[in-house]
Design a protein around this motif. Structure first.
Motif, PDB file in Angstrom:
ATOM      1  N   LYS A 224      77.114  44.027  45.288  1.00 51.61           N
ATOM      2  CA  LYS A 224      76.244  44.691  44.315  1.00 51.61           C
ATOM      3  C   LYS A 224      74.889  44.973  44.951  1.00 51.61           C
ATOM      4  O   LYS A 224      74.297  44.112  45.616  1.00 51.61           O
ATOM      5  CB  LYS A 224      76.072  43.809  43.077  1.00 51.61           C
ATOM      6  N   ILE A 225      74.397  46.193  44.728  1.00 50.07           N
ATOM      7  CA  ILE A 225      73.080  46.574  45.234  1.00 50.07           C
ATOM      8  C   ILE A 225      72.040  46.447  44.132  1.00 50.07           C
ATOM      9  O   ILE A 225      70.979  45.859  44.324  1.00 50.07           O
ATOM     10  CB  ILE A 225      73.102  48.011  45.792  1.00 50.07           C
ATOM     11  N   VAL A 226      72.342  47.003  42.953  1.00 46.12           N
ATOM     12  CA  VAL A 226      71.402  46.939  41.839  1.00 46.12           C
ATOM     13  C   VAL A 226      72.185  47.090  40.536  1.00 46.12           C
ATOM     14  O   VAL A 226      73.178  47.823  40.476  1.00 46.12           O
ATOM     15  CB  VAL A 226      70.325  48.041  41.962  1.00 46.12           C
ATOM     16  N   SER A 227      71.749  46.381  39.513  1.00 48.00           N
ATOM     17  CA  SER A 227      72.423  46.425  38.209  1.00 48.00           C
ATOM     18  C   SER A 227      71.713  47.408  37.283  1.00 48.00           C
ATOM     19  O   SER A 227      70.529  47.709  37.453  1.00 48.00           O
ATOM     20  CB  SER A 227      72.424  45.035  37.568  1.00 48.00           C
ATOM     21  N   LYS A 228      72.431  47.890  36.288  1.00 53.60           N
ATOM     22  CA  LYS A 228      71.854  48.805  35.311  1.00 53.60           C
ATOM     23  C   LYS A 228      70.724  48.109  34.564  1.00 53.60           C
ATOM     24  O   LYS A 228      70.871  46.986  34.086  1.00 53.60           O
ATOM     25  CB  LYS A 228      72.922  49.270  34.322  1.00 53.60           C
ATOM     26  N   GLY A 229      69.572  48.781  34.488  1.00 51.09           N
ATOM     27  CA  GLY A 229      68.414  48.229  33.803  1.00 51.09           C
ATOM     28  C   GLY A 229      67.563  47.320  34.655  1.00 51.09           C
ATOM     29  O   GLY A 229      66.456  46.948  34.255  1.00 51.09           O
ATOM     30  N   GLU A 230      68.031  46.947  35.841  1.00 51.43           N
ATOM     31  CA  GLU A 230      67.265  46.072  36.725  1.00 51.43           C
ATOM     32  C   GLU A 230      66.059  46.821  37.291  1.00 51.43           C
ATOM     33  O   GLU A 230      66.134  48.005  37.624  1.00 51.43           O
ATOM     34  CB  GLU A 230      68.162  45.580  37.855  1.00 51.43           C
ATOM     35  N   ILE A 231      64.930  46.140  37.397  1.00 56.72           N
ATOM     36  CA  ILE A 231      63.726  46.742  37.972  1.00 56.72           C
ATOM     37  C   ILE A 231      63.930  46.939  39.472  1.00 56.72           C
ATOM     38  O   ILE A 231      64.387  46.031  40.178  1.00 56.72           O
ATOM     39  CB  ILE A 231      62.485  45.860  37.720  1.00 56.72           C
ATOM     40  N   VAL A 232      63.606  48.114  39.942  1.00 61.39           N
ATOM     41  CA  VAL A 232      63.755  48.417  41.373  1.00 61.39           C
ATOM     42  C   VAL A 232      62.562  47.817  42.106  1.00 61.39           C
ATOM     43  O   VAL A 232      61.469  48.397  42.150  1.00 61.39           O
ATOM     44  CB  VAL A 232      63.834  49.939  41.602  1.00 61.39           C
ATOM     45  N   THR A 233      62.759  46.625  42.668  1.00 61.48           N
ATOM     46  CA  THR A 233      61.708  45.955  43.428  1.00 61.48           C
ATOM     47  C   THR A 233      61.638  46.525  44.842  1.00 61.48           C
ATOM     48  O   THR A 233      62.434  47.393  45.217  1.00 61.48           O
ATOM     49  CB  THR A 233      61.986  44.452  43.499  1.00 61.48           C
ATOM     50  N   SER A 234      60.696  46.014  45.631  1.00 64.82           N
ATOM     51  CA  SER A 234      60.568  46.475  47.021  1.00 64.82           C
ATOM     52  C   SER A 234      61.846  46.204  47.803  1.00 64.82           C
ATOM     53  O   SER A 234      62.304  47.041  48.586  1.00 64.82           O
ATOM     54  CB  SER A 234      59.383  45.777  47.694  1.00 64.82           C
ATOM     55  N   GLU A 235      62.457  45.011  47.575  1.00 63.89           N
ATOM     56  CA  GLU A 235      63.671  44.661  48.296  1.00 63.89           C
ATOM     57  C   GLU A 235      64.837  45.552  47.877  1.00 63.89           C
ATOM     58  O   GLU A 235      65.614  46.022  48.723  1.00 63.89           O
ATOM     59  CB  GLU A 235      64.027  43.189  48.047  1.00 63.89           C
ATOM     60  N   VAL A 236      64.946  45.799  46.578  1.00 62.26           N
ATOM     61  CA  VAL A 236      66.029  46.660  46.093  1.00 62.26           C
ATOM     62  C   VAL A 236      65.830  48.086  46.583  1.00 62.26           C
ATOM     63  O   VAL A 236      66.782  48.754  47.010  1.00 62.26           O
ATOM     64  CB  VAL A 236      66.089  46.630  44.546  1.00 62.26           C
ATOM     65  N   ALA A 237      64.576  48.563  46.556  1.00 68.61           N
ATOM     66  CA  ALA A 237      64.289  49.920  47.039  1.00 68.61           C
ATOM     67  C   ALA A 237      64.635  50.057  48.521  1.00 68.61           C
ATOM     68  O   ALA A 237      65.149  51.090  48.956  1.00 68.61           O
ATOM     69  CB  ALA A 237      62.818  50.258  46.801  1.00 68.61           C
TER      70      ALA A 237
END
Length: 686
Positions: A224-237
């Protein structure tokens, strides 16, 4: 309503050619389907990696590592299997007496500790003047493969002894483990199996300062990279940026290639349809001017292809491309109402195909819009560098705005330097406009200014041979300029057209009354000529003007002023004389000019101003009412003769032109104060 079908191919064929070029050069990889911004919720379904991909370091992370590498030396150790085997062998040979059952547990714990690695407690020292040795990470070479480890994950001899004591004490709580390990000599056998290599440390440090790994780690398929509704943090971006990079580079599309082609075809049709309607709504007469129409499409294609090619070959160089130069290429030959919408459409490929398309589109659209207006003041000589710096400042201003709302991984300083290079490149490439001018037989605003210079050879010859005509042309130019300014017509064009509209008169200057003087002789030119003969001489100045225009290579747009300034109207004076003498109106063809009726606003204004200036010389009364009636009469006569039936001018604009000319003539022929006579009688107070 009858459709003019012959015109349709002239409009459509260039668009078909443009369509084929666009489709040929459009990227044939799928675009990443997600738009995201750091600090905002992920609006899509949970995103799971479809493939393994590396997490790419940001420019800031790479720069920081490079700085760290330059200031701190990472120690290099080699793991010695011989030393590990020696420790194990010594412990196996021990006789632990009544605690011999514990030997297997002790050996297992020692093997685990040495499997991680044991280094000396002594401080690592290098030569004098060396950089500080890193206390956080070390390199460990095992079986010819070196890997970086945190210091906290390996043992020093003392911590290895403490670890062994803690594990044995926990396993055998009723035994004095410390006494057993000490008396049996196990503590003494525990020596480092990580051997410091000074020469390799220095070599690795020298290489590491020049090379930094671009990756930070890996994300595995189905992770999983990112979940629906999750805030796109620096690490996720950072993960999303890396996934997008790998997706666009390698895994862009795995479906039928025909769908990519079909998508490009649809987008190309959409772009050209928008371009077509921009022209149709801003100035549909461009379709009838083949050269200007082809040039406009060429500039559109150059701008689009620049975006396609750079995006395909080297996306990071997109900031160097001087897209705002396209606006200057357009403004040289078109009015602003045409330039801006066409320029905006030309930039759409950036919005569609570039990775950061929205940012690029807004940046270059804003910079181009500003340059359209500033180039009027900073378009000559070295001032072009001033204009380039204005464009650069606008680009940086908008770019920093995007950075404030989306602090991504971009290297801001590097991007600003690219924008500076692109802005300066626009100055170097602007002279290409003169090549376009020749290829498409167009006249730029710079060329018009050169033509309007009264010191050029042809105008000097007109001044010498027909000074009255030259002065008439200057007066017409001033009238035209005022009228054109009032309705936002092309002033440089009409000024040049006014200066050359009567150049044909210099082949026979005495035929025209403005060139007659008392020294020309007592006999006037037209004395003894019939009205028809005089009319032929008068009308000939149009054909002579076109001949001279060809001889001096005047642009076609200037020749149009010569053709249309009398249109198909009659030579009023001699035509009236002919009719008054009983001439047959059905046999009056020799009295009518065989030019063309004016079409553009500029041609219409010149026709009116030419007649006004000539006729105003016969006025006796200079009252406001006289000028109002005079201007209305001239314009009404042109309408009555059908000279304005093809006119590209509205009733409102024609009214504005009339009012402007009335005011101009009032000022031009204003009354003057009569100075009183001085009394010659001296009044002396003797």
């Amino acid at each position: 309503m009858r459709l003019n079908f012959p015109k349709i191919p002239r409009r459509i064929i260039p668009l078909i050619i443009a369509f084929l070029v666009l489709v040929l050069f459009m990227p044939r990889t799928a675009k990443f389907a997600y738009d995201y911004r750091k600090g905002t919720p992920w609006p899509y379904e949970t995103l799971v990696a479809q493939f393994d991909f590396p997490i790419l370091k940001t420019e800031e992370q790479i720069q920081q590592e490079r700085e760290d590498m330059g200031t701190g030396i990472v120690p290099y150790f080699k793991k010695s299997q011989e030393r590990t085997n020696s420790v194990i062998k010594n412990i196996e040979a021990l006789d632990l007496g009544r605690h011999s059952s514990m030997k297997s547990a002790i050996l297992l714990k020692v093997k685990d500790i040495y499997g991680v690695g044991v280094m000396s407690d002594a401080k690592i020292k290098l030569g004098k003047g060396r950089s500080e040795v890193s206390k956080d990470v070390i390199f460990i070479q095992t079986d010819k493969r070196a890997q970086k480890y945190p210091v906290s994950e390996v043992y020093k001899v003392s911590s290895a002894q403490n670890k062994l004591l803690a594990d044995i004490s926990q396993a055998y709580p009723h035994v004095n483990a410390d006494s057993l390990l000490s008396k049996s000599g196990i503590y003494d056998f525990m020596a480092p199996n990580l051997e410091f290599d000074k020469s390799m440390t220095e070599l690795v440090h020298a290489e590491s300062a020049d090379y930094i790994s671009p990756t930070l780690g890996y994300v595995n398929a189905d992770q999983k990279i990112v979940s629906k509704g999750e805030i796109v943090t620096s690490e996720v971006a950072q993960m999303l940026d890396s996934y997008k990079e790998e997706y666009n580079k390698t895994y862009g599309y795995d479906g039928p290639r025909i769908l990519i082609w079909l998508g490009n075809i649809i987008i190309a049709v959409a772009l050209l349809a928008i371009l077509y309607f921009c022209i149709l709504c801003s100035n549909r007469r461009i379709f009838d001017d083949r050269n200007r129409y082809h040039y406009l499409i060429t500039i559109f294609l150059i701008t689009a292809l620049a975006a396609f090619i750079v995006e395909r070959l080297h996306p990071s160089s997109i900031f160097i491309v001087p897209f705002s130069l396209s606006a200057l290429y357009l403004v040289a030959f078109f009015k602003k109402r045409v330039v801006f919408p066409v320029y905006a459409v030309s930039l759409l490929p950036l919005l569609v195909y570039s990775g950061n398309g929205l940012e690029l589109y807004v940046m270059f659209l804003t910079a181009g819009a500003v340059s359209i207006f500033t180039f009027k003041y900073f378009g000559k000589g070295w001032l072009q560098f001033v204009n380039a710096m204005i464009v650069f400042a606008v680009l940086v201003f908008v770019y920093l705005g995007f950075r404030l709302i989306d602090t991504g991984s971009a290297n801001i300083l590097q991007t600003i330097l690219k924008l500076l290079l692109g802005s300066l490149l626009s100055v170097a490439l602007y002279p290409v406009i003169y090549l376009f001018e020749k290829l498409f037989n167009l006249v730029s605003s710079t060329r018009l200014e050169e033509l309007a210079d009264t010191n050029n050879k042809l105008l000097q010859e007109l001044s010498a041979k027909a000074p009255g005509t030259f002065q008439h042309s200057l007066q017409v130019m001033h009238l035209c300029s005022a009228a054109a300014h009032s309705i936002y017509a092309n002033e440089p064009l009409i000024r040049a057209g006014a200066l050359y509209h009567d150049i044909g008169k210099m082949t026979n200057p005495l035929c025209f009354i403005e060139n007659e003087t008392s020294t020309n002789g007592a006999t006037k030119f037209h004395s003894g000529l019939s009205p028809k003969e005089s009319a032929r001489y008068i009308i000939a100045h149009v054909d002579e003007g076109l001949r001279l225009a060809d001889e001096y290579n005047l642009p076609e747009v200037i020749k149009d002023f010569i053709r249309t300034h009398h249109g198909t109207s009659p030579t009023g004076y001699f035509y009236t004389q002919y009719l008054n003498e009983g001439g047959d109106p059905n046999d009056a063809g020799d009295f009518f000019y065989h030019g063309k009726k004016p079409v553009t606003k500029e041609q219409i204004i010149l026709m009116i101003c030419d007649s006004l200036e000539a006729a105003s010389r016969s006025l006796k009364d200079y009252s406001a009412e006289t000028f109002d009636t005079f201007v209305d009469k001239i314009v009404d006569s042109k309408l009555a003769l059908g000279q304005l039936e093809h006119a590209d001018i509205t009733v409102s604009e024609l009214g504005i032109v009339k009012n402007t000319l009335k005011n101009y003539l009032r000022q031009m022929y204003h009354g003057r104060i009569k100075y009183p006579e001085r009394n010659n009688n001296n009044n002396n107070n003797d």
